[in-house]
Design an enzyme around this catalytic site. Structure first.
Site, mmCIF file in Angstrom:
data_model
loop_
_atom_site.group_PDB
_atom_site.id
_atom_site.type_symbol
_atom_site.label_atom_id
_atom_site.label_comp_id
_atom_site.label_asym_id
_atom_site.label_seq_id
_atom_site.Cartn_x
_atom_site.Cartn_y
_atom_site.Cartn_z
ATOM 1 N N GLU A 1 0.839 -1.203 0.000
ATOM 2 C CA GLU A 1 0.000 0.000 0.000
ATOM 3 C C GLU A 1 0.876 1.257 0.000
ATOM 4 O O GLU A 1 1.830 1.329 0.781
ATOM 5 C CB GLU A 1 -0.895 0.004 1.251
ATOM 6 C CG GLU A 1 -1.848 -1.174 1.299
ATOM 7 C CD GLU A 1 -2.317 -1.507 2.718
ATOM 8 O OE1 GLU A 1 -2.052 -0.725 3.646
ATOM 9 O OE2 GLU A 1 -2.943 -2.568 2.891
ATOM 10 N N GLU B 1 -4.751 -6.245 3.038
ATOM 11 C CA GLU B 1 -3.554 -6.996 3.439
ATOM 12 C C GLU B 1 -3.635 -8.471 3.054
ATOM 13 O O GLU B 1 -2.623 -9.095 2.747
ATOM 14 C CB GLU B 1 -3.305 -6.848 4.945
ATOM 15 C CG GLU B 1 -2.771 -5.482 5.350
ATOM 16 C CD GLU B 1 -3.851 -4.415 5.452
ATOM 17 O OE1 GLU B 1 -5.047 -4.771 5.443
ATOM 18 O OE2 GLU B 1 -3.491 -3.221 5.540
ATOM 19 N N GLN C 1 2.515 -1.872 6.003
ATOM 20 C CA GLN C 1 2.859 -0.533 6.493
ATOM 21 C C GLN C 1 3.248 -0.569 7.959
ATOM 22 O O GLN C 1 4.162 0.119 8.390
ATOM 23 C CB GLN C 1 1.685 0.413 6.272
ATOM 24 C CG GLN C 1 1.421 0.665 4.805
ATOM 25 C CD GLN C 1 0.611 1.913 4.578
ATOM 26 O OE1 GLN C 1 -0.158 2.327 5.439
ATOM 27 N NE2 GLN C 1 0.770 2.510 3.416
ATOM 28 N N ASP D 1 1.574 -4.525 12.804
ATOM 29 C CA ASP D 1 0.272 -4.819 13.413
ATOM 30 C C ASP D 1 -0.728 -5.324 12.364
ATOM 31 O O ASP D 1 -1.648 -6.077 12.678
ATOM 32 C CB ASP D 1 -0.304 -3.558 14.063
ATOM 33 C CG ASP D 1 0.705 -2.849 14.945
ATOM 34 O OD1 ASP D 1 0.537 -2.858 16.170
ATOM 35 O OD2 ASP D 1 1.684 -2.288 14.395
ATOM 36 N N PHE D 2 -0.542 -4.879 11.117
ATOM 37 C CA PHE D 2 -1.487 -5.252 10.066
ATOM 38 C C PHE D 2 -1.279 -6.689 9.585
ATOM 39 O O PHE D 2 -2.079 -7.226 8.824
ATOM 40 C CB PHE D 2 -1.393 -4.291 8.871
ATOM 41 C CG PHE D 2 -1.524 -2.822 9.224
ATOM 42 C CD1 PHE D 2 -2.008 -2.424 10.463
ATOM 43 C CD2 PHE D 2 -1.146 -1.851 8.308
ATOM 44 C CE1 PHE D 2 -2.110 -1.079 10.794
ATOM 45 C CE2 PHE D 2 -1.257 -0.504 8.622
ATOM 46 C CZ PHE D 2 -1.731 -0.114 9.868
ATOM 47 N N HIS E 1 -0.533 0.332 16.449
ATOM 48 C CA HIS E 1 0.529 0.716 15.508
ATOM 49 C C HIS E 1 1.883 0.661 16.200
ATOM 50 O O HIS E 1 2.808 1.365 15.803
ATOM 51 C CB HIS E 1 0.302 2.118 14.943
ATOM 52 C CG HIS E 1 -0.837 2.214 13.977
ATOM 53 N ND1 HIS E 1 -2.151 2.094 14.370
ATOM 54 C CD2 HIS E 1 -0.869 2.403 12.635
ATOM 55 C CE1 HIS E 1 -2.940 2.220 13.308
ATOM 56 N NE2 HIS E 1 -2.188 2.403 12.239
#
Lengths: 324, 345
Positions: B36, B70, B92, B95-96, B138
């Site tokens: 992204e 994701e 990014q 955490d994602f 984050h």
């Protein structure tokens, strides 16, 4: 009779018939062998859904790829996994297509363009985008087909995969086998949209539906869809309305379906249907059909014998191929 | 690490990663980037600027911007890897990764095994970790989740020299490799957070790789072995320098790769010092430090002079308020206190 069947040749019609018969007889024998204790694990079988696997894969080249689901036996055979290596895999033998490590829910073979089947519902719907992306980046002209069930259309992966394939215009056909039930849950309980195909428009993706109990109709619809995907005009979703004649998995007594509903769908059995079509359309004779039946039985017996006689994996194989 | 002569080029981790990625993309046309906000004209070159300048050289066909999806990023990277390409996927924030746990854990890690060894999945997944006053979603360090998954390699880069060498090795590796990088270490902004240590280092302009699975001894010492990664490594180094005046001589190891772990380097050190501490910003319970502690107990217990100690983030979500975040994350002061405590046992 199928609407577009006039375009179908004898070779295609007999090929579809033999493929469906091979899948049906494979599944029937596997079920018996399972009950007799020869085959371990559990089973998700596809009796009744053969027309989708056969009709779609008949339009694919060996170099095209498919992803499959927890119900992959029919897809594997239709894409060209040999009956021997599919059966041996179910037996847990080292001669199986995944050397005994995949089993029923992960049948596949890269040599014929099939990833190990992905048994997480919707799991293939994102992975297939990478296949399509690779084909597009390398301009290979290959196509990827993602088989998934209607239940997968409620997974996030379905939506992420379809949208990504759309915005990148990837050469993918998403083939929904809508057999009306996700395990015991009917689709109308979990979706206010009756057709999975209707969801495609939300992503700007063209979609079509086909009678999944009619191999000739699936063949025709799949040919159009695959041609479109191969031409570089982006993904397409093909929904095939079908029905599994058996339970979700072994031990499912199907109490959630009425006998009347089952009888209605059994009357649409795709195998007698194509046999009638073949004779009626003059594409083959009863004798041709009998010959196909004999050849399928021979292949099946050979596969069972091969599997019984094949060696088990070595225990030390368990730690092989965790890493490349 | 090589000593720094005046003429030697010193760059940041972000620059080193960019250089390593660019070299691999020049060398091998099957390498591409996917994620992204990585190549958008007028954008920011990935969440932390690592890809700045790459779209101009390689074009946007090889730097593939995606929807905020994701699962699609990881799935597409895996699928392309299975077809023989070498994608570098970008999260990014680490955490994602929880958005694509199925693709990483059920699919990428197992595809080779399920195929009976017929397939391989040479994909890289880059993921920034670390608390930076962004709060609970984050700022995590989720390395340990992935150390538990057979089939995935786990790399943690903490300096520019090894960042370049390891990202290149990760691209060339035939397995899924997760590369965790700490947000505060990309450039110079984290210098203060890292105990004032210089976060640039000499990086040869020419090609080189550094092997996955090899640890480095960052500081030689006789009294205590400390295994630490990312910003905790720098805090441990700063604490060790401060305590040297008191006659405490720490040996500090950067494992660089958590899976497969270079146990030989660690055990050699532990057998010499007789004491082991593990420091990480991942939470304590079930963290990778627990695995090293258990392994050390199995392999080195008769060399130990006292208990093994772990210094880790407290078992709490990462709080946002700076005073709370500092309390949760291992600080230089907490590490120093733990070292003193251990030396007194």
């Amino acid at each position: 009779m199928s609407v577009l069947a006039a375009e179908v040749s004898r070779e295609v019609a007999l090929g579809l018939h033999r493929q469906m018969l091979a899948i049906r007889r494979f599944e029937e024998r596997v079920y018996t062998l399972y009950l007799e204790g020869e085959i371990p694990g559990t089973l998700h079988q596809c009796q009744g859904q053969e027309a989708v696997a056969a009709g779609v894969c008949a339009n694919l080249a060996k170099t095209d790829w498919i992803t499959s689901t927890h119900r992959p036996h029919g897809h594997a055979l239709a894409k060209g996994v040999s009956m021997r290596s599919a059966m041996a895999e179910l037996y847990g033998k080292v001669t199986g297509c995944c050397r005994g490590k995949g089993g029923s829910m992960h049948l596949g073979d890269p040599a014929v363009g099939m990833l190990p089947a992905i048994a997480i519902v919707g799991g293939g719907n994102t992975v297939v985008t990478g296949l399509g992306l690779s084909f597009k980046l390398r301009k290979t002209g290959q196509v990827a087909v993602c088989f998934f069930g209607e239940g997968a259309s409620n997974e996030g992966a379905f939506h992420e995969g379809l949208n990504f394939a759309a915005v990148k215009q990837l050469p993918i056909v998403f083939v929904c086998e809508n057999n009306l039930y996700g395990a015991s849950t009917s689709f109308d309980q979990v979706s206010l949209v009756p057709n999975v195909a209707d969801r495609a428009s939300a992503y700007g993706v063209e979609a079509s539906t086909a009678d999944g109990m009619d191999a000739l109709a699936v063949y025709d619809a799949a040919r159009v869809a695959i041609d479109k995907a191969r031409s570089g005009r982006g993904p397409i979703l093909l929904e095939c309305k079908t029905y599994r004649f058996i339970g979700h998995s072994r031990g499912d007594a199907r109490g959630y379906r009425s006998k009347a509903e089952e009888a209605e769908w059994l009357a649409k059995d795709p195998i007698p249907r194509i046999e009638r079509d073949i004779v009626r359309m003059g594409l083959g004779t009863e004798a041709d059909i009998d010959e196909l039946r004999r050849s399928v039985e021979d292949e099946l017996e050979d596969a069972i014998l091969f599997s019984r006689e094949s060696p088990l994996p070595q225990v030390s194989d368990a730690m092989e191929d965790v890493y490349a | 690490m090589p000593s720094v002569a005046p003429t030697e080029r010193k760059i940041s981790i972000a620059e080193a990663l960019r250089e390593g990625i660019a070299e691999e993309m020049r060398r091998d046309p099957s390498v591409f980037l996917i994620g992204e906000d990585i190549g958008v004209p007028g954008g920011f070159g990935g969440a932390f600027g690592v890809y700045l300048g790459l779209p101009e050289e390689f074009g946007r066909e090889r730097i593939i911007d995606t929807p905020i999806s994701e699962k699609a990023i990881a799935g597409a990277a895996l699928g392309a890897a299975l077809m023989g390409m070498r994608p570098i996927a970008d999260m990014q924030y680490s955490d994602f990764l929880f958005e694509c746990m199925d693709e990483m854990v059920n699919q990428a890690a197992k595809m080779r095994y399920m195929s009976g060894g017929k397939l391989k999945a040479p994909m890289v997944m880059r993921a920034p970790v670390g608390a930076t006053q962004r709060g609970a979603q984050h700022g995590q360090c989720p390395e340990s989740y992935f150390c538990h998954v057979p089939g995935i390699k786990v790399v943690c880069v903490s300096d520019a020299y090894h960042a370049k060498g390891l990202i290149k090795s990760a691209v060339r590796d035939d397995n899924p490799v997760l590369v965790f990088e700490h947000k505060m270490l990309y450039g110079s902004k984290g210098r203060q957070m890292a105990g004032g240590m210089d976060l640039t280092c000499h990086v040869p302009a020419e090609e080189y790789t550094f092997p996955i699975g090899k640890a480095v001894v960052k500081r030689q010492g006789a009294d205590l072995t400390i295994v630490a990664t990312h910003i905790c490594l720098y805090r441990a180094l700063a604490a060790a320098e401060a305590l040297a005046a008191d006659g405490i001589d720490c040996e500090i190891i950067d494992p660089l790769t958590l899976v497969p772990l270079d146990t030989e380097t660690i055990w050699t050190s532990v057998r010499k010092t007789g004491r082991l501490m593990i420091v990480h910003e991942d939470t304590l319970t079930g963290g990778w430090g627990a695995e090293i502690a258990a392994l050390a107990a199995e392999h080195c217990i008769y060399s130990l002079k006292g208990p093994i100690k772990r210094v880790a983030a407290m078992d709490a979500p990462v709080p946002c308020s700076p005073i709370l975040e500092e309390a949760v994350i291992p600080s230089q002061a907490r590490i120093a206190a733990a070292i003193r405590d251990q030396m007194n046992q």
